[in-house]
Design a protein around this motif. Structure first.
Motif, mmCIF file in Angstrom:
data_model
loop_
_atom_site.group_PDB
_atom_site.id
_atom_site.type_symbol
_atom_site.label_atom_id
_atom_site.label_comp_id
_atom_site.label_asym_id
_atom_site.label_seq_id
_atom_site.Cartn_x
_atom_site.Cartn_y
_atom_site.Cartn_z
ATOM 1 N N ARG A 10 0.747 -1.282 -0.022
ATOM 2 C CA ARG A 10 -0.029 0.041 0.018
ATOM 3 C C ARG A 10 0.824 1.235 0.050
ATOM 4 N N LYS A 11 1.831 1.264 0.917
ATOM 5 C CA LYS A 11 2.841 2.319 0.887
ATOM 6 C C LYS A 11 3.631 2.631 -0.356
ATOM 7 N N LYS A 12 4.157 1.585 -0.857
ATOM 8 C CA LYS A 12 4.617 1.533 -2.344
ATOM 9 C C LYS A 12 3.903 1.991 -3.521
ATOM 10 N N LYS A 13 2.510 1.748 -3.392
ATOM 11 C CA LYS A 13 1.714 2.050 -4.316
ATOM 12 C C LYS A 13 1.155 3.385 -4.420
ATOM 13 N N LEU A 14 1.060 4.059 -3.083
ATOM 14 C CA LEU A 14 0.911 5.372 -2.835
ATOM 15 C C LEU A 14 1.982 6.300 -3.101
ATOM 16 N N ALA A 15 3.172 5.683 -3.049
ATOM 17 C CA ALA A 15 4.426 6.760 -3.505
ATOM 18 C C ALA A 15 4.658 6.590 -4.743
ATOM 19 N N GLY A 18 2.359 8.825 -6.880
ATOM 20 C CA GLY A 18 2.260 10.290 -6.392
ATOM 21 C C GLY A 18 1.364 10.529 -5.567
ATOM 22 N N TYR A 19 0.484 9.799 -4.849
ATOM 23 C CA TYR A 19 -0.526 10.084 -3.805
ATOM 24 C C TYR A 19 -1.608 10.531 -4.573
ATOM 25 N N THR A 20 -2.041 9.998 -5.611
ATOM 26 C CA THR A 20 -3.253 10.012 -6.461
ATOM 27 C C THR A 20 -3.789 8.731 -6.526
ATOM 28 N N ILE A 28 -4.875 11.408 -2.693
ATOM 29 C CA ILE A 28 -5.266 10.384 -1.450
ATOM 30 C C ILE A 28 -3.954 10.550 -0.747
ATOM 31 N N ASN A 29 -4.403 9.838 0.458
ATOM 32 C CA ASN A 29 -2.915 9.637 1.454
ATOM 33 C C ASN A 29 -2.956 8.076 2.095
ATOM 34 N N GLU A 30 -2.297 8.169 3.307
ATOM 35 C CA GLU A 30 -2.193 6.772 3.702
ATOM 36 C C GLU A 30 -3.542 6.541 4.546
ATOM 37 N N TYR A 31 -4.410 7.521 4.841
ATOM 38 C CA TYR A 31 -5.659 7.030 5.497
ATOM 39 C C TYR A 31 -6.775 6.845 4.599
ATOM 40 N N THR A 32 -6.860 7.398 3.477
ATOM 41 C CA THR A 32 -7.903 7.441 2.326
ATOM 42 C C THR A 32 -7.758 6.493 1.308
ATOM 43 N N GLY A 33 -6.296 6.296 0.696
ATOM 44 C CA GLY A 33 -5.944 5.353 -0.343
ATOM 45 C C GLY A 33 -6.211 3.980 0.267
ATOM 46 N N GLN A 34 -6.829 3.156 -0.841
ATOM 47 C CA GLN A 34 -7.032 1.831 -0.695
ATOM 48 C C GLN A 34 -6.627 0.897 -1.731
ATOM 49 N N LEU A 35 -6.252 -0.408 -1.396
ATOM 50 C CA LEU A 35 -5.882 -1.177 -2.445
ATOM 51 C C LEU A 35 -7.018 -1.919 -3.144
ATOM 52 N N ALA A 36 -7.088 -1.967 -4.247
ATOM 53 C CA ALA A 36 -7.925 -2.571 -5.401
ATOM 54 C C ALA A 36 -7.541 -3.544 -6.015
ATOM 55 N N HIS A 37 -8.023 -4.965 -6.152
ATOM 56 C CA HIS A 37 -7.826 -5.971 -7.033
ATOM 57 C C HIS A 37 -8.365 -5.788 -8.348
ATOM 58 N N ILE A 38 -7.322 -6.017 -9.431
ATOM 59 C CA ILE A 38 -7.886 -5.925 -10.807
ATOM 60 C C ILE A 38 -8.474 -7.180 -11.119
ATOM 61 N N ILE A 39 -7.940 -8.331 -10.825
ATOM 62 C CA ILE A 39 -8.653 -9.668 -10.759
ATOM 63 C C ILE A 39 -9.155 -9.769 -9.167
ATOM 64 N N PRO A 40 -10.546 -10.040 -8.917
ATOM 65 C CA PRO A 40 -11.252 -9.930 -7.883
ATOM 66 C C PRO A 40 -10.811 -10.997 -6.914
ATOM 67 N N GLN A 41 -10.572 -10.706 -5.751
ATOM 68 C CA GLN A 41 -9.992 -11.596 -4.649
ATOM 69 C C GLN A 41 -11.273 -12.575 -4.140
ATOM 70 N N ARG A 61 -4.238 -1.945 -7.653
ATOM 71 C CA ARG A 61 -4.195 -0.599 -7.812
ATOM 72 C C ARG A 61 -4.504 0.241 -6.512
ATOM 73 N N ILE A 62 -3.808 1.489 -6.645
ATOM 74 C CA ILE A 62 -4.200 2.199 -5.297
ATOM 75 C C ILE A 62 -5.339 3.327 -5.700
ATOM 76 N N VAL A 63 -6.692 3.355 -4.838
ATOM 77 C CA VAL A 63 -7.605 3.929 -5.681
ATOM 78 C C VAL A 63 -7.997 4.985 -4.208
ATOM 79 N N CYS A 64 -9.121 5.942 -4.450
ATOM 80 C CA CYS A 64 -9.643 6.786 -3.500
ATOM 81 C C CYS A 64 -10.804 6.139 -2.909
ATOM 82 N N GLY A 65 -11.596 5.257 -3.385
ATOM 83 C CA GLY A 65 -12.606 4.864 -2.869
ATOM 84 C C GLY A 65 -13.415 3.545 -3.757
ATOM 85 N N LEU A 66 -14.682 3.324 -3.156
ATOM 86 C CA LEU A 66 -15.184 2.240 -3.959
ATOM 87 C C LEU A 66 -15.525 2.399 -5.217
#
Length: 91
Positions: A10-15, A18-20, A28-41, A61-66
């Motif tokens: 998550r930290k690597k993807k955020l960096a 570019g925290y977007t 996004i930041n470390e509190y709002t960013g979430q990891l998303a699976h391309i092939i669903p888990q 992918r690192i994303v902002c929300g649902l």
């Protein structure tokens, strides 16, 4: 998962993003960013492809929300190309 923990990934993807959000570009930041699976888990996907593939950095992918999380998924007809790329990267 390979060597990285979910927290580290998550930290690597955020960096690297570019925290977007990788979908809409929203900041996004470390509190709002979430990891998303391309092939669903899902249980069937984990059984078919394995945890190493499903939790691979290439499948995340690192994303902002649902809403953007849902936009990350690809059609099942594209799974095999991504799985092949991930398995080549794992070796």
């Amino acid at each position: 998962m390979n060597e990285l923990t979910i927290y580290d990934l998550r930290k690597k993807k955020l960096a690297s993003s570019g925290y977007t959000c990788e979908i809409c570009g929203k900041p996004i930041n470390e509190y709002t960013g979430q990891l998303a699976h391309i092939i669903p888990q899902t249980k069937p996907n984990i059984k078919k492809y394995g945890k190493d593939v499903i939790h691979s950095e290439l499948n995340m992918r690192i994303v902002c929300g649902l809403e953007c999380n849902a936009k990350c998924m690809i059609g099942f007809w594209d799974y095999e190309n991504l799985v092949k790329k991930i398995k080549e990267n794992i070796k």
